[in-house]
Design a protein around this motif. Structure first.
Motif, PDB file in Angstrom:
ATOM      1  N   PRO A  72     123.928-115.385  64.071  1.00  0.00           N
ATOM      2  CA  PRO A  72     123.641-116.440  63.096  1.00  0.00           C
ATOM      3  C   PRO A  72     122.234-117.010  63.214  1.00  0.00           C
ATOM      4  N   GLN A  73     121.452-116.539  64.185  1.00  0.00           N
ATOM      5  CA  GLN A  73     120.063-116.961  64.317  1.00  0.00           C
ATOM      6  C   GLN A  73     119.104-115.835  63.960  1.00  0.00           C
ATOM      7  N   SER A  74     119.629-114.810  63.277  1.00  0.00           N
ATOM      8  CA  SER A  74     118.808-113.664  62.931  1.00  0.00           C
ATOM      9  C   SER A  74     117.631-114.069  62.043  1.00  0.00           C
ATOM     10  N   ALA A  75     116.487-113.464  62.313  1.00  0.00           N
ATOM     11  CA  ALA A  75     115.294-113.727  61.498  1.00  0.00           C
ATOM     12  C   ALA A  75     115.320-112.918  60.206  1.00  0.00           C
ATOM     13  N   THR A  76     116.289-112.022  60.070  1.00  0.00           N
ATOM     14  CA  THR A  76     116.421-111.229  58.850  1.00  0.00           C
ATOM     15  C   THR A  76     117.591-111.765  58.038  1.00  0.00           C
ATOM     16  N   SER A  77     117.823-111.148  56.887  1.00  0.00           N
ATOM     17  CA  SER A  77     118.923-111.586  56.026  1.00  0.00           C
ATOM     18  C   SER A  77     120.264-111.009  56.465  1.00  0.00           C
ATOM     19  N   ALA A  78     120.267-110.126  57.456  1.00  0.00           N
ATOM     20  CA  ALA A  78     121.503-109.503  57.930  1.00  0.00           C
ATOM     21  C   ALA A  78     122.010-110.247  59.158  1.00  0.00           C
ATOM     22  N   TRP A  79     123.144-110.913  59.016  1.00  0.00           N
ATOM     23  CA  TRP A  79     123.761-111.597  60.153  1.00  0.00           C
ATOM     24  C   TRP A  79     124.768-110.716  60.868  1.00  0.00           C
ATOM     25  N   TRP A  80     125.362-109.766  60.148  1.00  0.00           N
ATOM     26  CA  TRP A  80     126.330-108.843  60.728  1.00  0.00           C
ATOM     27  C   TRP A  80     125.742-107.434  60.724  1.00  0.00           C
ATOM     28  N   ARG A  81     125.871-106.717  61.840  1.00  0.00           N
ATOM     29  CA  ARG A  81     125.448-105.325  61.925  1.00  0.00           C
ATOM     30  C   ARG A  81     126.539-104.531  62.626  1.00  0.00           C
ATOM     31  N   LEU A  82     126.914-103.420  62.024  1.00  0.00           N
ATOM     32  CA  LEU A  82     127.964-102.560  62.574  1.00  0.00           C
ATOM     33  C   LEU A  82     127.397-101.158  62.724  1.00  0.00           C
ATOM     34  N   ARG A  83     127.496-100.619  63.934  1.00  0.00           N
ATOM     35  CA  ARG A  83     126.942 -99.300  64.218  1.00  0.00           C
ATOM     36  C   ARG A  83     128.009 -98.390  64.799  1.00  0.00           C
ATOM     37  N   ALA A  84     127.906 -97.112  64.457  1.00  0.00           N
ATOM     38  CA  ALA A  84     128.758 -96.082  65.049  1.00  0.00           C
ATOM     39  C   ALA A  84     127.857 -95.011  65.634  1.00  0.00           C
ATOM     40  N   GLY A  92     126.594 -90.463  63.298  1.00  0.00           N
ATOM     41  CA  GLY A  92     126.521 -91.889  63.505  1.00  0.00           C
ATOM     42  C   GLY A  92     126.237 -92.565  62.169  1.00  0.00           C
ATOM     43  N   TRP A  93     126.516 -93.858  62.082  1.00  0.00           N
ATOM     44  CA  TRP A  93     126.250 -94.571  60.835  1.00  0.00           C
ATOM     45  C   TRP A  93     125.957 -96.037  61.114  1.00  0.00           C
ATOM     46  N   TYR A  94     125.476 -96.710  60.064  1.00  0.00           N
ATOM     47  CA  TYR A  94     125.039 -98.105  60.203  1.00  0.00           C
ATOM     48  C   TYR A  94     125.399 -98.867  58.933  1.00  0.00           C
ATOM     49  N   ALA A  95     125.837-100.105  59.109  1.00  0.00           N
ATOM     50  CA  ALA A  95     126.106-100.995  57.977  1.00  0.00           C
ATOM     51  C   ALA A  95     125.677-102.400  58.356  1.00  0.00           C
ATOM     52  N   GLU A  96     125.209-103.162  57.366  1.00  0.00           N
ATOM     53  CA  GLU A  96     124.820-104.543  57.618  1.00  0.00           C
ATOM     54  C   GLU A  96     125.282-105.432  56.469  1.00  0.00           C
ATOM     55  N   PHE A  97     125.434-106.722  56.784  1.00  0.00           N
ATOM     56  CA  PHE A  97     125.998-107.661  55.824  1.00  0.00           C
ATOM     57  C   PHE A  97     125.284-109.007  55.974  1.00  0.00           C
ATOM     58  N   GLY A  98     125.047-109.664  54.839  1.00  0.00           N
ATOM     59  CA  GLY A  98     124.312-110.912  54.838  1.00  0.00           C
ATOM     60  C   GLY A  98     125.132-112.109  55.292  1.00  0.00           C
ATOM     61  N   GLU A  99     124.447-113.217  55.420  1.00  0.00           N
ATOM     62  CA  GLU A  99     125.023-114.445  55.963  1.00  0.00           C
ATOM     63  C   GLU A  99     126.274-114.898  55.228  1.00  0.00           C
TER      64      GLU A  99
END
Length: 273
Positions: A72-84, A92-99
């Protein structure tokens, strides 16, 4: 550390003291309680590997292949990051989600991930069933035109396109206004996980929010919910217990000894007379 009864009690103390309001559409409902995501993962055996005194939460799956970061203190717009990480024949894969992504919508994806089932389904099906405008160019718009889903190629070097979801403040195509929240799922995120996220996003059922909870936009509609506060708590507890039971059953199945083949009796040849 597994999910404890004390942690569930803390969740219950918060939600049992506030009247729920049915809030819709989902893409405007606001972030809600992040524990809809983290409690589900913890119940499935995911471990918290971050500093417990930090605002950042990092969780890892039991096999260490998957990793979720909430910052929740991320300097970017992505607060959630999910990696495989790559595994076997899987990329492998990557997904991100905003605040302001609703936690319940993200939990649709994480619940599908920990269920370890991968039905072959069309990710667009729940969106079109909910009445969203879907065209052949790989885009869909919510009925209020504030949420846009795009399935577009990353580049000519990638065989599979990636998914981009954006919620904006205006439905005016010429000036859509500032972005409220976004989601990005790369070209290797499995289709069933994409479908689970889009299905939770387009679900017509409202989400429950407290009177003073943050919503994502003034066009979010809130009505007093027929659910009592304790019913909200009970629904969360039941979901967590179901995930925990499924995880335990899965572990027992993995560790169960293989059944020994039944002994065979050799047939003796008949004696010659």
């Amino acid at each position: 550390m597994p999910l404890s009864e004390r942690q569930l009690d803390v969740f219950a103390d918060k939600h049992a003291g506030q009247m729920p309001f049915d809030t819709s559409p989902r893409h405007l409902a606001g972030p809600g309680d992040a524990r809809h995501v983290t409690h589900g993962l913890a119940a499935a055996g995911w471990a918290t590997v971050s500093d417990p005194l930090s605002a950042e939460i990092v969780m890892a799956s039991p096999d260490h292949r998957y990793r979720l970061q909430f910052d929740p203190q991320s300097a970017t717009s992505a607060w959630w990051r999910l990696r495989a990480a790559p595994g076997g024949n899987d990329h492998g894969w990557y997904a991100e989600f905003g605040e302001l992504v609703p936690a319940e919508v993200l939990a649709g994806l994480t619940d599908a991930l920990i269920a370890r089932s991968s039905p072959q389904s069309d990710p667009w099906q729940p969106v079109t069933s909910a009445g969203w405008q879907h065209d052949d160019a790989g885009t869909a718009l919510s009925p209020d035109s504030l949420c846009r889903i795009e399935h577009r190629p990353m580049s000519e070097f990638h065989e599979r396109p990636s998914w981009h979801i954006e919620v904006r403040t205006s439905s005016d195509e010429s000036f859509p206004g500032p972005r409220i929240w976004h989601a990005y799922l790369d070209e290797h995120v499995p289709d069933h996980l994409v479908g689970a996220f889009l299905g939770a996003l387009a679900d017509l059922r409202p989400l429950q929010r407290g009177m003073f909870d943050r919503t994502a936009h003034h066009r979010a509609v809130q009505d007093p919910s027929p659910m009592r506060p304790q019913q909200v708590v009970d629904a969360h507890t039941a979901r967590v217990k179901t995930i925990r039971a499924q995880a335990r059953a899965g572990r027992r199945q993995q560790t169960a000894p293989a059944t020994a083949p039944a002994p065979t009796t050799a047939v003796q040849p008949a004696a010659r007379r």
